[in-house]
Write a protein that holds these residues in place. Structure first.
Motif, mmCIF file in Angstrom:
data_model
loop_
_atom_site.group_PDB
_atom_site.id
_atom_site.type_symbol
_atom_site.label_atom_id
_atom_site.label_comp_id
_atom_site.label_asym_id
_atom_site.label_seq_id
_atom_site.Cartn_x
_atom_site.Cartn_y
_atom_site.Cartn_z
ATOM 1 N N TYR A 127 -7.377 -3.451 5.862
ATOM 2 C CA TYR A 127 -6.602 -3.073 7.050
ATOM 3 C C TYR A 127 -5.766 -4.251 7.527
ATOM 4 C CZ TYR A 127 -5.966 -0.523 11.506
ATOM 5 O OH TYR A 127 -5.467 0.164 12.583
ATOM 6 N N CYS A 128 -4.445 -4.035 7.671
ATOM 7 C CA CYS A 128 -3.568 -5.125 8.092
ATOM 8 C C CYS A 128 -2.344 -4.553 8.782
ATOM 9 C CB CYS A 128 -3.182 -5.995 6.897
ATOM 10 S SG CYS A 128 -2.146 -5.174 5.662
ATOM 11 N N GLY A 129 -1.505 -5.452 9.286
ATOM 12 C CA GLY A 129 -0.294 -5.040 9.964
ATOM 13 C C GLY A 129 0.732 -4.443 9.021
ATOM 14 N N PRO A 130 1.689 -3.699 9.560
ATOM 15 C CA PRO A 130 2.639 -2.984 8.711
ATOM 16 C C PRO A 130 3.569 -3.883 7.919
ATOM 17 C CG PRO A 130 3.305 -2.863 11.010
ATOM 18 C CD PRO A 130 1.930 -3.454 10.999
ATOM 19 N N ASN A 131 3.775 -5.107 8.388
ATOM 20 C CA ASN A 131 4.703 -6.010 7.705
ATOM 21 C C ASN A 131 4.008 -7.236 7.135
ATOM 22 O OD1 ASN A 131 6.805 -4.265 8.541
ATOM 23 N ND2 ASN A 131 6.912 -5.312 10.511
ATOM 24 N N ASP A 132 2.674 -7.212 7.066
ATOM 25 C CA ASP A 132 1.943 -8.319 6.467
ATOM 26 C C ASP A 132 2.198 -8.360 4.961
ATOM 27 O OD1 ASP A 132 0.937 -8.915 8.949
ATOM 28 O OD2 ASP A 132 -1.090 -8.170 8.553
ATOM 29 N N ASP A 133 2.074 -9.545 4.366
ATOM 30 C CA ASP A 133 2.295 -9.693 2.940
ATOM 31 C C ASP A 133 1.265 -8.916 2.124
ATOM 32 O OD1 ASP A 133 4.445 -11.431 3.326
ATOM 33 O OD2 ASP A 133 3.170 -13.226 3.254
ATOM 34 N N LEU A 134 1.697 -8.458 0.942
ATOM 35 C CA LEU A 134 0.774 -7.916 -0.048
ATOM 36 C C LEU A 134 0.335 -9.064 -0.944
ATOM 37 C CD1 LEU A 134 2.557 -4.592 -1.120
ATOM 38 C CD2 LEU A 134 0.908 -4.979 0.731
ATOM 39 N N LEU A 135 -0.970 -9.199 -1.133
ATOM 40 C CA LEU A 135 -1.520 -10.342 -1.857
ATOM 41 C C LEU A 135 -1.670 -10.019 -3.342
ATOM 42 C CD1 LEU A 135 -4.283 -11.345 0.722
ATOM 43 C CD2 LEU A 135 -1.888 -12.068 0.622
ATOM 44 N N TYR A 136 -1.161 -10.914 -4.177
ATOM 45 C CA TYR A 136 -1.225 -10.728 -5.631
ATOM 46 C C TYR A 136 -2.190 -11.757 -6.202
ATOM 47 C CZ TYR A 136 0.533 -9.319 -10.224
ATOM 48 O OH TYR A 136 0.648 -8.805 -11.480
ATOM 49 N N ALA A 137 -3.366 -11.272 -6.623
ATOM 50 C CA ALA A 137 -4.406 -12.152 -7.148
ATOM 51 C C ALA A 137 -4.190 -12.417 -8.642
ATOM 52 C CB ALA A 137 -5.787 -11.528 -6.929
ATOM 53 N N PRO A 138 -4.731 -13.518 -9.164
ATOM 54 C CA PRO A 138 -4.494 -13.891 -10.565
ATOM 55 C C PRO A 138 -4.886 -12.822 -11.579
ATOM 56 C CG PRO A 138 -5.416 -15.746 -9.373
ATOM 57 C CD PRO A 138 -5.472 -14.584 -8.438
ATOM 58 N N LYS A 139 -5.896 -12.016 -11.285
ATOM 59 C CA LYS A 139 -6.360 -11.024 -12.254
ATOM 60 C C LYS A 139 -5.721 -9.651 -12.072
ATOM 61 C CE LYS A 139 -10.790 -13.244 -13.291
ATOM 62 N NZ LYS A 139 -12.269 -13.066 -13.379
ATOM 63 N N MET A 140 -4.734 -9.550 -11.198
ATOM 64 C CA MET A 140 -4.027 -8.288 -11.026
ATOM 65 C C MET A 140 -2.987 -8.107 -12.124
ATOM 66 S SD MET A 140 -3.433 -7.996 -6.913
ATOM 67 C CE MET A 140 -4.833 -7.812 -5.801
ATOM 68 N N ASN A 192 -5.497 -6.653 2.505
ATOM 69 C CA ASN A 192 -4.105 -6.255 2.763
ATOM 70 C C ASN A 192 -3.646 -5.079 1.902
ATOM 71 O OD1 ASN A 192 -4.286 -8.565 4.384
ATOM 72 N ND2 ASN A 192 -2.163 -9.142 4.017
ATOM 73 N N PHE A 193 -4.586 -4.305 1.390
ATOM 74 C CA PHE A 193 -4.241 -3.108 0.622
ATOM 75 C C PHE A 193 -4.049 -1.878 1.508
ATOM 76 C CE2 PHE A 193 -5.429 -3.429 -4.180
ATOM 77 C CZ PHE A 193 -4.598 -4.519 -4.323
ATOM 78 N N CYS A 194 -3.995 -2.064 2.845
ATOM 79 C CA CYS A 194 -3.798 -0.906 3.729
ATOM 80 C C CYS A 194 -2.909 -1.279 4.917
ATOM 81 C CB CYS A 194 -5.135 -0.365 4.207
ATOM 82 S SG CYS A 194 -5.038 1.259 5.014
ATOM 83 N N PRO A 195 -1.646 -1.649 4.685
ATOM 84 C CA PRO A 195 -0.737 -1.868 5.807
ATOM 85 C C PRO A 195 -0.607 -0.594 6.649
ATOM 86 C CG PRO A 195 0.201 -2.713 3.762
ATOM 87 C CD PRO A 195 -1.003 -1.902 3.384
#
Length: 282
Positions: A107-120, A179-182
């Protein structure tokens, strides 16, 4: 009525009512925050009776737009709930709603960054209508369901498809990274939205339109979803239900398309505003 919140992730929030021009009005004199303990029908009725222009303009300059309600106890999701999306995925139309969870850390804000992890490797997007519960719901009928809804929000149900589909187990594995739920920019009460089953929706990646849909192609409508879920669990105030996505997700492209660092995602639903996120390396 439209409700919004401003403030850093771990700091205090400014609860706001948006006036007719969309200006945030500071409602902290009326309520400490919008959240699971404060979304009751009584509170919403009291807030709706207030003329927003009698409240001071909120000091939100330079402040983060937070999700419109405090972190929910539960985030529920409905899979394959659009007939055209099921066709895109090559899967049969479900006979009953397919239910799964996202961790509340998403759960995060509508304009927060999407996080890209090394194993994605297969990061995907999904514009969705979100239902926010306003009062407990257990074993309720379809005709009662909308009485338990506080309002509706715009959601991006971000997914890591390799984790979801190729790493064994349940879908929750590919749905639960931070951050998978803006969510947001605001919560709109049902009277503000009108016919929730006739809302246009869209999503762009780097300015290129990927998803175009309408809630009128939902297989299971809002009232059905809320009533159905109440057979199996008690929905609590503040709970967020993500109701599925129309066609145009990355996994449905030929060949598939995935988000990567630097990509910009923008999305919106009629009457529920817009969001924009940038994919950043973790």
């Amino acid at each position: 009525m439209k409700l919004a919140r401003y403030g850093d992730r771990n700091g205090p929030k400014i609860p706001c009512i948006l006036d007719a021009e969309g200006t945030p009005r500071d409602a902290s004199s009326l309520v400490a925050d919008f959240g699971p303990q404060t979304l009751s029908p009584d509170l919403l009725a009291r807030l709706a009776a207030v003329d927003p222009t009698t409240l001071p303009k909120a000091d939100v300059a330079g402040k983060r737009l937070a999700p419109p309600t405090a972190q929910p106890f539960n985030i529920w999701c409905v899979g394959l709930n659009y007939s055209d999306h099921a066709a895109e995925a090559g899967l049969p139309v479900p006979e009953e709603p397919i239910l799964f969870n996202k961790s509340t850390v998403t759960y995060c804000g509508p304009n927060d960054d999407l996080l890209y992890a090394p194993k994605m490797t297969k990061l995907d997007w999904e514009v969705e209508l979100g239902i926010v519960i306003g009062k407990p719901a257990l074993n309720i009928s379809k005709s009662e369901a909308l009485d338990h809804v506080a309002g509706f929000v715009l959601v991006n149900d971000v997914s890591e498809r390799a984790w979801q589909m190729e790493r064994s187990g349940q879908w929750v594995k590919g749905k639960s990274f931070p951050n998978f739920c803006p969510t947001g920019p605001f919560l709109a009460t049902p009277d503000e939205v009108g016919d929730v089953q006739k809302l246009g929706m869209w999503l762009d990646v780097n300015g290129d339109r990927k998803q175009t849909g309408n809630t009128d192609t939902m297989i299971f409508d809002v009232a059905t979803i809320v009533s159905y879920m109440s057979e199996f669990t008690r929905l609590e105030p503040g709970d967020l239900i993500c109701t599925g996505t129309p066609p145009g997700v990355g996994a449905g492209m030929k060949p598939p398309q995935w988000l990567t660092v630097g990509d910009r995602v923008e999305l919106g639903i009629d009457g529920l505003g817009t969001q924009a996120q940038t994919v950043v390396a973790l």
